[in-house]
Write an enzyme that holds these catalytic residues in place. Structure first.
Site, mmCIF file in Angstrom:
data_model
loop_
_atom_site.group_PDB
_atom_site.id
_atom_site.type_symbol
_atom_site.label_atom_id
_atom_site.label_comp_id
_atom_site.label_asym_id
_atom_site.label_seq_id
_atom_site.Cartn_x
_atom_site.Cartn_y
_atom_site.Cartn_z
ATOM 1 N N ASP A 55 -5.995 -0.796 -8.537
ATOM 2 C CA ASP A 55 -5.918 -2.246 -8.411
ATOM 3 C C ASP A 55 -4.599 -2.721 -9.014
ATOM 4 O OD1 ASP A 55 -6.351 -5.115 -9.551
ATOM 5 O OD2 ASP A 55 -7.861 -4.846 -7.990
ATOM 6 N N ASP A 78 2.495 -6.740 -1.105
ATOM 7 C CA ASP A 78 1.813 -6.845 0.181
ATOM 8 C C ASP A 78 0.356 -7.163 -0.134
ATOM 9 O OD1 ASP A 78 1.085 -6.806 2.823
ATOM 10 O OD2 ASP A 78 1.481 -4.682 3.142
ATOM 11 N N ASP A 102 -3.174 0.271 -3.946
ATOM 12 C CA ASP A 102 -4.099 -0.574 -3.188
ATOM 13 C C ASP A 102 -5.510 -0.351 -3.718
ATOM 14 O OD1 ASP A 102 -3.990 -2.068 -0.159
ATOM 15 O OD2 ASP A 102 -5.949 -1.512 -0.960
#
Length: 170
Positions: free
Chosen positions: A62, A80, A28
């Site tokens: 990332d 997600d 994330d």
């Protein structure tokens, strides 16, 4: 398993329920949000981030940087992120990058957008499906009502495994 996005650890929490899942890589981009989630989103993650199987990627956090650089291969990759059609606009070779990090019989699962009578929402979901169809041999789309979203969410499962049948799983 690899989770692209998922900074709230909700997907990790679900995966931690299964003993067969031995390793979870979470990627994330917003590490500040990840830390905030740990403190304030406990009803979603139930401390899943403390499970020793969960590893948060901190060097290449990332997803769009991680995909071309990682040498790891996964049985399952969960997206997600933002809706898949929008992801494809940000990284046109997204689907081929997924295939590169999936094991030969691997499966990609992602949210695909809102299923409703709102034309733009439906177009987004269909666009997500189309963005994967030239790269994956087998694609399934499903839907479920998500109370916190207050609408039906589309999901896509994609695989090049000719023996994978999404209809065998509940």
């Amino acid at each position: 398993v690899c989770i692209l996005g998922g900074g709230d650890f909700g997907v990790s929490q679900e995966l931690c329920r299964y003993k067969a899942v031995s390793y979870i890589k979470q990627v994330d981009w917003d590490l500040e949000f990840v830390e905030i989630a740990k403190e304030y989103l406990k009803p979603i993650h139930r401390d899943a981030w403390k499970d020793p199987r969960v590893h948060v990627e901190t060097e290449i956090c990332d997803a769009f940087d991680f995909l071309p650089k990682t040498t790891e291969c996964f049985d399952v990759v969960y997206g997600d992120l933002t809706d898949i059609a929008n992801v494809n606009e940000l990284m046109p070779n997204f689907a081929s990058m997924l295939v590169r990090i999936l094991k030969e019989d691997g499966v990609f699962c992602t949210q695909a957008g809102e299923l409703s009578n709102v034309p733009t929402a439906l177009e987004t979901a269909i666009g997500g499906f189309k963005s994967l169809e030239s790269t994956f041999n087998n694609i399934w789309i499903s839907r479920t009502h998500i109370p916190s979203f207050a609408y039906e969410q589309a999901f896509i499962l994609a695989s090049n495994n000719e023996h994978f049948d999404a209809m065998k799983y509940s």
